[in-house]
Design an enzyme around this catalytic site. Structure first.
Site, PDB file in Angstrom:
ATOM      1  CG  ASP A 175      -2.056   1.010   1.109  1.00  0.00           C
ATOM      2  OD1 ASP A 175      -2.484   1.312  -0.022  1.00  0.00           O
ATOM      3  OD2 ASP A 175      -2.507   1.524   2.148  1.00  0.00           O
ATOM      4  CB  SER A 199      -6.745   2.868  -0.141  1.00  0.00           C
ATOM      5  OG  SER A 199      -5.408   3.320  -0.265  1.00  0.00           O
ATOM      6  CD  GLN A 249      -4.699   1.295  -3.078  1.00  0.00           C
ATOM      7  OE1 GLN A 249      -4.376   2.452  -3.327  1.00  0.00           O
ATOM      8  NE2 GLN A 249      -4.175   0.614  -2.060  1.00  0.00           N
TER       9      GLN A 249
END
Length: 262
Positions: A175, A199, A249
């Site tokens: 991430d 996110s 993502q």
């Protein structure tokens, strides 16, 4: 990491929570996570694990995280007992020369001392994962750039070789330096007040157990953005070119002024 809980922390902790249920050598091979509410970094989170399926080769778990009795995060994770089979992989799209990347970062830092002394670089120095961006200027520039970059990563301090922990650590790192790829073509730097960024969901497939005590290249890109969302794609490669993991993502990237291309 700031007042918000880092998304990678929630993913990594969920992986460890679910791995505690596994037997027969099963390891996480895929995960699909949804960030439902912003977590608070200073508050503890509780993780509950439920079984969706439990077979001889595969097992699927659901992991929910709560803070202050609110559901903030939910993830499904699939575990697989190692097997042999057909194999192929893509080649790394960027150079795998870490020494050249380190030298280039030193040269850039010497040439841009003000930028290298900025809070952005300072925060990177405090993270448990050492980071060498292939394009340090992308951290600061407001000039539109190609939605493609790469970052070398490794643990600052040696971590246990246990494959469960190594995969959890890579999930944490997945991430990092990721959401920004969808912002690069639009000339929006990290921390910009021009956009609300977060996110939304995160998926990851493990192709091998990493050695995160050594350098891994995170090659990342953004194939699309629109409708206040951006899609990011990443691949982790070992120094010998082995493909270790694939990550996707979708992120929120809502213009604060209501503008932006459709």
């Amino acid at each position: 990491m700031g007042p918000r809980m880092f998304g990678g922390q929630a993913v990594a902790q969920a992986v460890l929570a679910a791995a505690g249920e596994e037997q027969d050598g099963k390891l996480v091979h895929s995960l699909h996570a949804h960030f439902l509410k912003a977590g608070v970094a200073a508050d503890p989170a509780s993780y509950s694990v439920s079984t969706l399926s439990d077979g001889r080769s595969f097992a699927t778990r659901r992991i929910d995280a709560r803070q202050r009795d609110q559901l903030i995060f939910s993830m499904t994770a699939s575990f697989h007992r190692p097997e042999t089979g057909f194999s192929h992989q893509i080649e790394a799209p960027l150079s795998l020369d870490i020494e050249a990347a380190l030298q280039a970062l030193d040269q850039w830092s010497e040439k841009h001392r003000d930028a290298a002394a900025s809070p952005v670089f300072g925060r990177l120095e405090k993270r448990p994962i050492e980071i060498v961006p292939l394009d340090p200027g992308a951290l600061f520039s407001n000039r539109p750039r190609e939605a493609r970059t790469g970052t070398w990563m490794r643990m600052r301090q040696a971590a246990p070789a246990d494959p469960v922990m190594q995969r959890a650590l890579l999930a944490y790192a997945s991430d990092m330096m990721f959401l920004r790829n969808a912002l690069l073509p639009h000339g929006i730097g990290p921390g910009s007040n021009r956009v609300q960024a977060a996110s939304l969901d995160h998926a990851m497939w493990f192709h091998a157990t990493p050695d995160f005590n050594d350098w891994l290249l995170y090659a990342t890109s953004s194939p699309w953005s629109g409708h206040a969302r951006g899609l990011n794609l990443g691949h982790f490669f070992a120094r010998d070119g082995q493909l270790i993991a694939t990550v996707t993502q979708e992120s929120l990237m809502r213009p604060r002024d209501g503008g932006g291309s459709k």
